[in-house]
Design an enzyme around this catalytic site. Sequence first.
Site, short mmCIF file in Angstrom:
data_model
loop_
_atom_site.label_atom_id
_atom_site.label_comp_id
_atom_site.label_asym_id
_atom_site.label_seq_id
_atom_site.Cartn_x
_atom_site.Cartn_y
_atom_site.Cartn_z
N ARG A 83 8.51 10.57 9.02
CA ARG A 83 9.80 11.05 8.08
C ARG A 83 11.23 10.48 8.67
O ARG A 83 12.08 10.05 7.81
CB ARG A 83 9.77 12.39 7.57
CG ARG A 83 9.00 12.84 6.63
CD ARG A 83 9.17 14.38 6.18
NE ARG A 83 8.70 15.22 7.31
CZ ARG A 83 7.42 15.55 7.63
NH1 ARG A 83 6.40 15.07 7.08
NH2 ARG A 83 7.16 16.28 8.80
N GLU A 102 1.90 23.16 20.41
CA GLU A 102 1.34 24.49 20.40
C GLU A 102 -0.11 24.45 20.79
O GLU A 102 -0.70 25.24 21.91
CB GLU A 102 1.83 25.37 19.15
CG GLU A 102 1.73 26.88 19.51
CD GLU A 102 1.95 27.59 18.33
OE1 GLU A 102 2.59 26.81 17.13
OE2 GLU A 102 1.77 28.85 18.21
P1 AMP Z 1 9.26 19.54 17.35
O1 AMP Z 1 8.53 18.52 18.20
O2 AMP Z 1 8.66 20.79 17.38
O3 AMP Z 1 10.70 19.46 17.32
O4 AMP Z 1 8.87 18.92 15.81
C1 AMP Z 1 9.54 17.93 15.22
C2 AMP Z 1 8.96 17.05 14.16
O5 AMP Z 1 7.57 17.85 13.52
C3 AMP Z 1 9.37 16.46 13.11
O6 AMP Z 1 9.42 15.00 13.14
C4 AMP Z 1 9.15 17.13 11.81
O7 AMP Z 1 8.93 16.28 10.69
C5 AMP Z 1 7.98 17.82 12.17
N1 AMP Z 1 8.23 19.21 11.74
C6 AMP Z 1 8.19 20.30 12.56
N2 AMP Z 1 8.18 21.43 12.11
C7 AMP Z 1 8.40 21.10 10.65
C8 AMP Z 1 9.06 21.92 9.55
N3 AMP Z 1 8.94 23.46 9.40
N4 AMP Z 1 8.98 21.11 8.54
C9 AMP Z 1 8.96 20.16 8.39
N5 AMP Z 1 8.61 19.16 9.41
C10 AMP Z 1 8.35 19.84 10.64
#
Ligand code: AMP
Length: 178
Positions: free
Chosen positions: A66, A103
């Site tokens: 995205r 996780e």
């Molecule tokens: P993180 O590495 O945990 O910061 O996760 C970020 C990535 O996961 C991004 O590329 C988001 O597109 C996706 N992502 C994580 N959590 C969500 C959420 N609650 N809603 C939508 N996309 C998420």
Amino acid sequence: MSEPKVTPADLKRAIRTIADFPQPGIQFKDITPVLADARLFSGCVDLLTANYQPGSVDAVVGIDARGFIFAAAVALRLRAGFVPVRKKGKLPYQSYEQSYDLEYGSNTIAIHVDAFKSGSRVLLVDDLLATGGTAAAAAALVQRAGAKILEVTFFIELSFLKGREKLNGYPVRSLIEF
Ligand code: AMP
């Protein structure tokens, strides 16, 4: 009469939260209603690019998948190049890889070794900052490929997950917080 300017509050109202997707316990932020609305999508790109003049950025890096949507639009607006950070195994040429913990398990992302001219000024863009693992790994790849990160920019930030802490050392900006 010209249309009123899109505000972060307008964008926040348009985002749809889907409970338990793609797995139980996740409140998924669905950005498709923003993308589908020409005024909101364009206004979102205006806000993402507000701090930069065309010519002040050499490349905009988007994170699979995205992040590509926003990063490509930002790149066009700023007359900068676009560089993808992709999931492992998708890039055709020689690449640097970086793994990070999820996780459950881990993930690996990659960037072409010749993605940037040395010292390129880069914006790193993704749709959403959650724990920060993805963006921190992407930032490490950009640095390894020889570019300088001006800012890490997100459309949405889930502040309660404190992802910013994983990005210390970089300016971090998000348009809306949950
Ligand atoms: P993180 O590495 O945990 O910061 O996760 C970020 C990535 O996961 C991004 O590329 C988001 O597109 C996706 N992502 C994580 N959590 C969500 C959420 N609650 N809603 C939508 N996309 C998420």
